[in-house]
Design a protein around this motif. Structure first.
Motif, mmCIF file in Angstrom:
data_model
loop_
_atom_site.group_PDB
_atom_site.id
_atom_site.type_symbol
_atom_site.label_atom_id
_atom_site.label_comp_id
_atom_site.label_asym_id
_atom_site.label_seq_id
_atom_site.Cartn_x
_atom_site.Cartn_y
_atom_site.Cartn_z
ATOM 1 N N GLU A 5 0.814 -1.205 0.000
ATOM 2 C CA GLU A 5 0.000 0.000 0.000
ATOM 3 C C GLU A 5 0.851 1.261 0.000
ATOM 4 O OE1 GLU A 5 -3.259 -0.061 -0.347
ATOM 5 O OE2 GLU A 5 -3.127 -2.242 -0.466
ATOM 6 N N LYS A 6 2.130 1.119 0.220
ATOM 7 C CA LYS A 6 3.015 2.280 0.273
ATOM 8 C C LYS A 6 3.238 2.837 -1.132
ATOM 9 C CE LYS A 6 7.701 3.651 1.604
ATOM 10 N NZ LYS A 6 9.009 3.178 2.111
ATOM 11 N N GLN A 7 3.172 4.162 -1.248
ATOM 12 C CA GLN A 7 3.370 4.821 -2.539
ATOM 13 C C GLN A 7 4.840 4.771 -2.943
ATOM 14 O OE1 GLN A 7 1.024 6.499 -4.423
ATOM 15 N NE2 GLN A 7 2.448 7.279 -5.950
ATOM 16 N N PRO A 8 5.182 4.113 -4.079
ATOM 17 C CA PRO A 8 6.571 4.122 -4.533
ATOM 18 C C PRO A 8 6.936 5.503 -5.055
ATOM 19 C CG PRO A 8 5.174 3.111 -6.176
ATOM 20 C CD PRO A 8 4.300 3.363 -4.982
ATOM 21 N N VAL B 37 8.656 4.193 -10.132
ATOM 22 C CA VAL B 37 7.571 3.896 -11.066
ATOM 23 C C VAL B 37 8.057 4.039 -12.503
ATOM 24 C CG1 VAL B 37 5.317 4.633 -11.908
ATOM 25 C CG2 VAL B 37 5.757 4.540 -9.444
ATOM 26 N N GLU B 38 8.742 5.139 -12.801
ATOM 27 C CA GLU B 38 9.222 5.378 -14.156
ATOM 28 C C GLU B 38 10.237 4.320 -14.593
ATOM 29 O OE1 GLU B 38 10.676 9.360 -14.250
ATOM 30 O OE2 GLU B 38 8.675 10.261 -13.981
ATOM 31 N N GLN B 39 11.112 3.915 -13.681
ATOM 32 C CA GLN B 39 12.097 2.880 -14.013
ATOM 33 C C GLN B 39 11.412 1.548 -14.287
ATOM 34 O OE1 GLN B 39 14.773 2.960 -10.659
ATOM 35 N NE2 GLN B 39 16.145 4.475 -11.589
ATOM 36 N N ALA B 40 10.368 1.238 -13.506
ATOM 37 C CA ALA B 40 9.647 -0.019 -13.706
ATOM 38 C C ALA B 40 8.918 -0.027 -15.041
ATOM 39 C CB ALA B 40 8.662 -0.237 -12.558
ATOM 40 N N GLU C 162 -0.948 1.267 -17.653
ATOM 41 C CA GLU C 162 -2.335 1.110 -17.194
ATOM 42 C C GLU C 162 -2.393 0.742 -15.710
ATOM 43 O OE1 GLU C 162 -1.030 -0.220 -19.880
ATOM 44 O OE2 GLU C 162 -2.100 0.810 -21.501
ATOM 45 N N ASP C 163 -1.522 -0.182 -15.283
ATOM 46 C CA ASP C 163 -1.508 -0.586 -13.868
ATOM 47 C C ASP C 163 -1.087 0.576 -12.970
ATOM 48 O OD1 ASP C 163 -2.391 -3.111 -14.368
ATOM 49 O OD2 ASP C 163 -0.414 -4.058 -14.299
ATOM 50 N N ALA C 164 -0.066 1.308 -13.416
ATOM 51 C CA ALA C 164 0.408 2.436 -12.613
ATOM 52 C C ALA C 164 -0.667 3.508 -12.497
ATOM 53 C CB ALA C 164 1.669 3.023 -13.246
ATOM 54 N N TRP D 96 -0.343 5.776 -9.065
ATOM 55 C CA TRP D 96 1.084 6.102 -8.965
ATOM 56 C C TRP D 96 1.480 7.160 -9.989
ATOM 57 C CZ3 TRP D 96 3.056 0.339 -8.571
ATOM 58 C CH2 TRP D 96 2.688 -0.162 -7.314
ATOM 59 N N ILE D 97 0.702 7.294 -11.075
ATOM 60 C CA ILE D 97 0.888 8.350 -12.066
ATOM 61 C C ILE D 97 -0.483 8.902 -12.400
ATOM 62 C CG2 ILE D 97 3.013 7.450 -13.114
ATOM 63 C CD1 ILE D 97 1.306 6.132 -15.272
ATOM 64 N N ASP D 98 -0.524 10.080 -13.012
ATOM 65 C CA ASP D 98 -1.807 10.639 -13.416
ATOM 66 C C ASP D 98 -1.861 10.764 -14.939
ATOM 67 O OD1 ASP D 98 -0.205 12.835 -14.057
ATOM 68 O OD2 ASP D 98 -0.750 13.947 -12.239
ATOM 69 N N GLN D 99 -3.021 11.190 -15.448
ATOM 70 C CA GLN D 99 -3.207 11.246 -16.898
ATOM 71 C C GLN D 99 -2.267 12.254 -17.551
ATOM 72 O OE1 GLN D 99 -5.229 9.091 -18.601
ATOM 73 N NE2 GLN D 99 -4.139 9.921 -20.370
ATOM 74 N N ALA D 100 -1.941 13.314 -16.830
ATOM 75 C CA ALA D 100 -1.007 14.306 -17.380
ATOM 76 C C ALA D 100 0.355 13.669 -17.641
ATOM 77 C CB ALA D 100 -0.868 15.488 -16.416
ATOM 78 N N TRP D 101 0.807 12.799 -16.711
ATOM 79 C CA TRP D 101 2.089 12.106 -16.898
ATOM 80 C C TRP D 101 1.997 11.182 -18.109
ATOM 81 C CZ3 TRP D 101 4.102 7.334 -17.513
ATOM 82 C CH2 TRP D 101 5.473 7.174 -17.319
ATOM 83 N N VAL D 102 0.867 10.479 -18.245
ATOM 84 C CA VAL D 102 0.684 9.557 -19.372
ATOM 85 C C VAL D 102 0.736 10.308 -20.697
ATOM 86 C CG1 VAL D 102 -0.904 7.943 -20.484
ATOM 87 C CG2 VAL D 102 -0.651 7.932 -18.000
ATOM 88 N N ASP D 103 0.014 11.437 -20.766
ATOM 89 C CA ASP D 103 -0.009 12.224 -21.999
ATOM 90 C C ASP D 103 1.391 12.714 -22.355
ATOM 91 O OD1 ASP D 103 -2.719 11.837 -22.080
ATOM 92 O OD2 ASP D 103 -3.232 13.804 -21.246
#
Length: 236
Positions: free
Chosen positions: A28-31, A36-39, A48-50, A55-62
């Protein structure tokens, strides 16, 4: 040299495994963002899982997709087909000018295992491809065994030195001995799809319609793509 490559590969695999274990241990701990980016880069975590885990938001995905996309101009430039002169199996001259705007171009070895099935699928899907505004052209890579193409409804041309030079960097895929049959969608003078080693007759018409629609986008117009255009995810 081979030993060094193996060591680097093992090191990369070890790092990926370590990151996977690190993320699993988080529970449950936030990495951290870096973890996250390295994984994601290592392939041990999907975007999609992140996103689902927060752990990431849509802005990061875009931003990620924008950074890792290929501009349409670059995609067309690197896959542009030059002028060439070859002949059909019956000896008629065939040049780039005779290719349509949207063509499924297949480079086939008539003597290879699986070529008959590939050719049959092209024949079965041909009418649907034509109805959706595209075409099919086969290029045989062999001087023998071409009786296989005797009754096909589409043009069959010879792969010669002129055509090999015209396909440029794509000649490596076309001439790959481990992939005797390879095909790609040719759109406005460039190969713009992934390379296929097999084909599904039922999917060809829908693919034709999609690439015909793409050909009408200003970013993929021959002669204008080098002036700029929208970003396009790499397709192959």
């Amino acid at each position: 040299m081979k030993r060094c490559k193996n060591k680097r590969r093992l090191a990369a695999l070890g790092m990926a495994a370590a990151m996977a274990l690190s993320l699993a241990a988080c529970g449950e701990k936030q990495p951290s963002q870096e973890e996250v980016e390295q994984a994601i880069e290592a392939g041990t975590l999907t975007i999609e899982d992140a996103l689902d885990k927060g752990w990431i938001d849509q802005a990061w995905v875009d931003a990620y997709y924008e950074e890792n996309s290929v501009p349409a101009a670059s995609k067309m430039g690197s896959n542009m087909v030059g002028d060439f002169a070859t002949t059909t199996l019956s000896g008629e001259a065939f040049t780039r000018e005779q290719l349509g705007d949207v063509v499924f171009v297949a480079f086939l070895d008539p003597n290879a295992e699986g070529t008959q099935a590939f050719c049959d699928a092209l024949t079965e899907g041909y009418d649907g491809v034509m109805e959706n505004g595209a075409d099919i052209v086969v290029c045989t890579k062999s001087e023998s065994g071409n009786d296989l193409f005797a009754d096909v409804p589409f043009p069959v041309i010879l792969y010669n030195d002129s055509l090999a030079a015209a396909v440029g960097s794509n000649s490596g895929m076309v001439e790959d001995g481990e992939t005797p049959n390879a095909a790609s969608w040719y759109v406005n003078s460039a190969f713009l799809s992934a390379w296929y080693s097999a084909v599904d007759a039922e999917e060809l018409p829908a693919s034709a319609a999609a690439f015909v629609e793409m050909s009408r986008d200003a970013a993929f117009q021959a002669g204008t793509a080098t002036d700029g255009g929208a970003a396009m995810a790499a397709m192959g």
